[in-house]
Motif scaffolding. Structure first.
Motif, PDB file in Angstrom:
ATOM      1  N   GLU A 289      37.824  42.873  30.403  1.00 49.25           N
ATOM      2  CA  GLU A 289      37.893  43.136  31.833  1.00 49.25           C
ATOM      3  C   GLU A 289      37.061  42.132  32.635  1.00 49.25           C
ATOM      4  OE1 GLU A 289      40.061  45.112  32.567  1.00 49.25           O
ATOM      5  OE2 GLU A 289      40.189  46.769  31.145  1.00 49.25           O
ATOM      6  N   ASN A 290      37.612  41.697  33.742  1.00 44.70           N
ATOM      7  CA  ASN A 290      36.947  40.790  34.689  1.00 44.70           C
ATOM      8  C   ASN A 290      36.630  39.430  34.090  1.00 44.70           C
ATOM      9  OD1 ASN A 290      36.024  40.343  37.354  1.00 44.70           O
ATOM     10  ND2 ASN A 290      33.908  40.634  36.726  1.00 44.70           N
ATOM     11  N   ILE A 291      37.268  39.082  32.978  1.00 37.85           N
ATOM     12  CA  ILE A 291      36.940  37.820  32.320  1.00 37.85           C
ATOM     13  C   ILE A 291      37.409  36.616  33.134  1.00 37.85           C
ATOM     14  CG2 ILE A 291      39.053  37.606  30.917  1.00 37.85           C
ATOM     15  CD1 ILE A 291      37.160  36.751  28.592  1.00 37.85           C
ATOM     16  N   GLU A 292      38.402  36.821  33.990  1.00 35.38           N
ATOM     17  CA  GLU A 292      38.875  35.714  34.821  1.00 35.38           C
ATOM     18  C   GLU A 292      37.781  35.238  35.771  1.00 35.38           C
ATOM     19  OE1 GLU A 292      42.166  34.922  38.344  1.00 35.38           O
ATOM     20  OE2 GLU A 292      42.585  36.436  36.795  1.00 35.38           O
ATOM     21  N   ASN A 293      37.097  36.184  36.392  1.00 38.09           N
ATOM     22  CA  ASN A 293      36.067  35.823  37.369  1.00 38.09           C
ATOM     23  C   ASN A 293      34.701  35.607  36.738  1.00 38.09           C
ATOM     24  OD1 ASN A 293      37.912  36.126  39.517  1.00 38.09           O
ATOM     25  ND2 ASN A 293      37.586  38.335  39.505  1.00 38.09           N
TER      26      ASN A 293
END
Length: 674
Positions: free
Chosen positions: A629-633
């Motif tokens: 989770e949230n690894i893109e940002n």
């Protein structure tokens, strides 16, 4: 003919002008994820999980006031859909928890605490709700979301809301569809019910995202942004970080970053709070690069700001106060190479007023401002443009007069609402600013000089594929270390050369300060936890080796960075996988995945499954599966623990999807936890 000073582009609104005077405020991520250990909850978690034992919003507000924050933005609802107030539109809230017998209201407690301590309140209401059944339905969900937004802004508007925070997260709902948010309707609600609040999102309309979650703005950084509607929330575009020189609207940056790797509290990160030098770098490169700093506090399971954050941020406040306590140009004189007929002379740059300004003559191609002051050590220049006449300066140099000779200390770019230029400490009695390039006649309202304390950087700790550990720090510092996870001192083992550590374990190290350096607590201490060596590992199988691959599979052990490179199979898509032979059976408790640190995001895995095998043929069911989770940002190393240890020789990481809908998958490294 009279030359009038007029704006040369968009200018800030009254709300934006007020916002730029309060550049530091706090985020609080607190909610269901605090108790489930996730970053992005899946939705539908049992409300009984939410049970803080000592929740005290007055402690949050008191601490925020103590460290000089303007306000606090609260995650009133994150993507999991759990509401921290008594919403009449859902049962998935504190009303269904056992906290205060279901009668508690975190938003009300924080709103009251903010008023008591003279702080402003901000609210984050996630547009993505993974619990709400109507998500993805269109108007029905928009009605639900807007009802909750109106509820928040009506019930807590007495707290003088200063910012309403939206992000671009937009996953699929139960019906497999993504929701199309009614942003004009959402914006109208905020304009109507919270007229003093700016709205934050990737694209504003009040403040824009800086484009990363690292706390750093770009250089250059323009406060202007394209006016067109093609720039939408959740998209990625080049101008996000640097803005646009000739953009059609005023939309400055807010740099959001957490005090530790995660946004929500995880106990294993208690020793991973950012170092003081790193926090000060973030402050200098956000507040000091034409933006603001939104610093997140992951409130813990007790409902309190953790002691690690309290200690470190109090140190940060002390350094900020020491730095800006005295403007070293005080008592000095300012002169300029020219003056515009409608502006004041250069002396107003030193008067501290936001309403006066100096401007160069329009025929002065390279305007200069020289300030002479009592000789002092300096290392930080503070500049401000007069933003009601827009942002103009594009490129400039800074020189200091040292022992009678001018020395160039920096070449920098945009200024905007506030610019800090940090350079090596020199003993000077004058500074000279030369504006090399500007959109129009440069207009400045402030020039000040300061001395930031020299802080002690913690050592960098690295290990190569052969198990050799190297410590490094600025030249001339002595380093000391321990191998038993105890805090090192200057009586610990002195580092003289790389040493071998061929097992899993922890290295802690310190930098010994030099006499003039100021040491705060344990800011000079670093810690690195190493997995087992990957010596002898090899690729067993991969899912695709066809002509569409962008790079060959590699096993790079030289500097402990890459294990395998990305692959791409455009005809097949996901799932894709890599299988690894560790060479021997091991008892493993979990795995780590470090995404590529490249700025172009090649193949960062989002949804994964992890398998183990003793023979490389029989894999059974995944021992772990889910999403990063949230690894893109926030592309940091991911830790995944198994429910129970397993014995295995072979590993298989399967990519079920990648961020940005990429067809490739890859990483910087995979490791195992033993």
């Amino acid at each position: 003919m009279r030359n009038e000073l007029k704006p040369v582009g968009p200018v800030p609104s009254e709300l934006q002008l007020d916002w730029e005077t309060h550049p530091f405020y706090l985020f609080v991520h607190f909610g269901m994820n605090t108790f489930t250990g996730r970053e992005w909850g899946h939705g539908g978690e049992d409300p009984k999980n939410f049970l803080p034992t000592e929740l005290d919003c007055r402690q949050w507000a008191r601490f925020a006031k103590e460290i000089g924050a303007y306000g606090i933005i609260l995650t009133a609802k994150h993507h999991d859909g759990f509401c921290l107030w008594q919403s009449k539109y859902t049962k998935h809230s504190v009303a269904s928890s056992n906290w205060k017998d279901g009668k508690g209201d975190v938003v009300r407690e924080l709103a009251d605490a903010c008023k008591e301590f003279g702080l402003k309140l901000g609210l984050y209401l996630s547009p993505w709700d993974r619990t709400e059944a109507t998500y993805g339905s269109g108007k029905e969900y928009n009605d639900f979301y807007c009802n909750q937004l109106e509820e928040l802004l009506t019930n807590y508007g007495d707290a003088d809301i200063f910012e309403v925070w939206f992000d671009g997260a937009c996953g699929e709902g139960a019906n497999g569809k993504k929701q199309v948010y009614d942003w004009p309707r959402i914006h109208e609600i905020v304009y109507r019910l919270a007229p003093k609040a700016l709205m934050f999102s990737d694209v504003g309309p009040g403040v824009r995202w800086v484009g990363n979650e690292k706390g750093f703005a770009a250089d250059p950084n323009w406060a202007m942004f394209p006016a067109g509607t093609e720039y939408k929330l959740g998209d990625r575009f080049e101008c996000q970080t640097s803005g646009v020189r000739d953009g059609g609207r005023w939309l400055p940056t807010e740099a959001d970053v957490s005090t530790r790797p995660g946004w929500f509290y995880h106990s294993y990160q208690d020793n991973q709070v950012h170092s003081l030098p790193h926090l000060m770098d973030m402050y200098t490169c956000s507040v000091g690069r034409n933006g603001s700093l939104l610093l997140n506090l992951p409130v813990d399971k007790r409902g309190l700001v953790h002691e690690a954050e309290q200690k470190r941020l109090k140190e940060m406040r002390e350094v900020i106060d020491l730095t800006f306590a005295k403007d070293l140009t005080t008592g000095g004189t300012a002169n300029a190479s020219s003056k515009h007929e409608e502006a004041s002379d250069a002396s107003v740059l030193l008067d501290g007023s936001r309403d006066t300004y100096w401007a160069a003559d329009e025929n002065d191609s390279k305007p200069q401002v020289t300030v002479e002051f009592p000789e002092a050590e300096v290392n930080l220049l503070h500049l401000e443009e007069y933003t009601p006449l827009s942002q103009r300066i594009e490129e400039f140099t800074v020189e200091c007069r040292v022992s009678g000779a001018w020395t160039k200390v920096s070449k920098s770019f945009t200024v905007g609402l506030r610019r800090f230029v940090k350079f090596e400490t020199v003993k000077a009695d004058a500074i000279r600013l030369t504006i090399l390039k500007s959109k129009a006649t440069p207009v400045l309202r402030k020039l000040a000089m300061f001395l930031m304390p020299e802080l002690v950087a913690a050592p960098a700790i690295t290990r190569d594929s052969k198990g050799m550990v190297t410590l490094s720090a600025p030249t001339g510092h002595n380093l000391y270390y321990t191998l038993d996870d105890s805090v090192p001192t200057c009586s610990s083992i002195k580092y003289t050369e790389p040493f071998r550590m061929d097992t899993a374990g922890v290295v802690r190290a310190i930098t010994e300060p030099k006499p003039r350096q100021k040491l705060y607590g344990d800011e000079n201490v670093s810690r690195e936890e190493f997995e087992i060596l990957r010596d002898g590992w090899k690729i067993h199988r991969v899912s695709s080796e066809d002509g569409n691959r962008l790079a060959k599979w590699v096993l790079v052990n030289a500097d402990e960075k890459e294990l395998w490179d990305r692959w791409e199979s455009k005809s097949e898509g996901h799932p894709q996988f890599v299988e690894i032979d560790m060479g021997k059976d091991l008892i493993i408790k979990g795995f780590t995945y470090t995404p590529t640190q490249s700025a172009v995001y090649p193949g960062i895995i989002y949804e994964y499954a992890f398998y183990t095998s003793t023979d490389g043929e029989n894999w059974g069911q995944p021992v772990a599966e889910g999403a990063f989770e949230n690894i893109e940002n926030n592309p940091i190393r991911q830790f995944v623990n198994f429910k129970s240890p397993v014995t295995a020789r072979f590993l298989r990481l399967e990519s079920r999807s990648a961020i940005l809908n990429a067809q490739s998958a890859g990483c910087d490294s995979i490791g195992v936890l033993t």
